[in-house]
Scaffold this active site. Sequence first.
Site, mmCIF file in Angstrom:
data_model
loop_
_atom_site.group_PDB
_atom_site.id
_atom_site.type_symbol
_atom_site.label_atom_id
_atom_site.label_comp_id
_atom_site.label_asym_id
_atom_site.label_seq_id
_atom_site.Cartn_x
_atom_site.Cartn_y
_atom_site.Cartn_z
ATOM 1 N N ARG A 27 28.421 42.758 -24.600
ATOM 2 C CA ARG A 27 28.234 43.463 -25.868
ATOM 3 C C ARG A 27 27.139 42.854 -26.737
ATOM 4 N NH1 ARG A 27 32.755 44.592 -23.907
ATOM 5 N NH2 ARG A 27 32.622 42.419 -23.345
ATOM 6 N N THR A 28 27.168 41.555 -26.944
ATOM 7 C CA THR A 28 26.257 40.972 -27.937
ATOM 8 C C THR A 28 24.807 41.127 -27.469
ATOM 9 O OG1 THR A 28 28.006 39.419 -28.468
ATOM 10 C CG2 THR A 28 25.822 38.914 -29.331
ATOM 11 N N LYS A 87 15.804 23.433 -15.661
ATOM 12 C CA LYS A 87 14.982 22.268 -15.263
ATOM 13 C C LYS A 87 15.120 21.136 -16.268
ATOM 14 C CE LYS A 87 11.547 25.641 -13.944
ATOM 15 N NZ LYS A 87 10.278 26.167 -14.471
ATOM 16 N N ARG A 94 22.624 32.893 -27.613
ATOM 17 C CA ARG A 94 24.001 32.426 -27.385
ATOM 18 C C ARG A 94 23.912 31.172 -26.548
ATOM 19 N NH1 ARG A 94 28.842 36.151 -25.239
ATOM 20 N NH2 ARG A 94 28.747 36.711 -27.446
ATOM 21 N N HIS A 127 30.520 33.084 -34.549
ATOM 22 C CA HIS A 127 29.918 34.285 -33.966
ATOM 23 C C HIS A 127 29.655 35.269 -35.112
ATOM 24 C CE1 HIS A 127 28.842 37.387 -31.266
ATOM 25 N NE2 HIS A 127 29.823 37.319 -30.388
#
Length: 310
Positions: A54-55, A83, A104, A132
């Site tokens: 969703r986000t 890396k 995120r 959030h």
Amino acid sequence: MLKGRHLIDPMDFSTEEINEILDLAGEIIANPKFYADVCKGYVLATLFFEPSTRTRLSFEAAMLRLGGSVMGFSSAESSSAAKGESVADTIRTIACYADICAMRHPKEGAPKVAEMYSDIPIINGGDGGHQHPTQTLTDLLTIRSIRGRISDYTVGFCGDLKFGRTVHSLIKALSRYENIKFMLVSPEELRVPDYIREEVLIKNNINFVEVDKLEEIMPSLDVLYMTRVQRERFFNEEDYIRLKDSYILDLKKLENAKDDLIIMHPLPRVNEIAVEVDKDHRAAYFKQAKYGMYVRMSLIMKLLGVSVNA
Ligand code: CP
């Protein structure tokens, strides 16, 4: 003025600024075509070091529906983080290519680090079990769109209140509105973190109770916010298995609920809401996912400082 600002924590914006974002989201819902080109020429970067449906996709849909472009990655493994590149160096690089960035990260505080090294707006799309804030904007828009106000509610949060970042952010944000009472339903081990209990609820004299039975409090709720037990945040699988099905909302449990209860869930759900509840007129969680796109359209416009008349 929201232009150029970052959104890391829901308290970064005043309630007036949040209401401004919700107002614009309402205008976009009413007349989406007016906004189809307002972000033409702008680029959104979506840096997702942790899974999302969703986000990430609602951010991308939001920018595309505003006429802008999108680039990014959907896992740490497909970026140079694999890396060993730092968040600071990643964001310095991304800021050379994009005008705004949603990220995120599994580490709490990573978006805050990005903010320190960024000259483009950084939006926290979820950091570990912490915050959030754009889910909170989504949740506030959902409540306001369904009931016309954000005040005078008894709000139940149920499930994993310890690791549930959507819960932490929404409690913080709702604590600033008038006459909000919280009923926090969880097993002992998954109670809200101390910083939410002490620094947000107790410090601000917010009315709240902590209980372990959902049925007992159901009749008094105006909003019920169900959450998933966050498997990815547990240190051992045994604890997860023991706690994962602590609360399953079904039609039987809703028998004593108010007829105008709003049933919310940030999604994804696993078992905590039975599929039979989806057809109940009080189930709002898929509407909530849609409001998430509109509120992110509004947020992008505000942070870029673009308007329909620009
Ligand atoms: N609500 C939410 O954050 O969903 P995703 O994890 O799918 O982005």
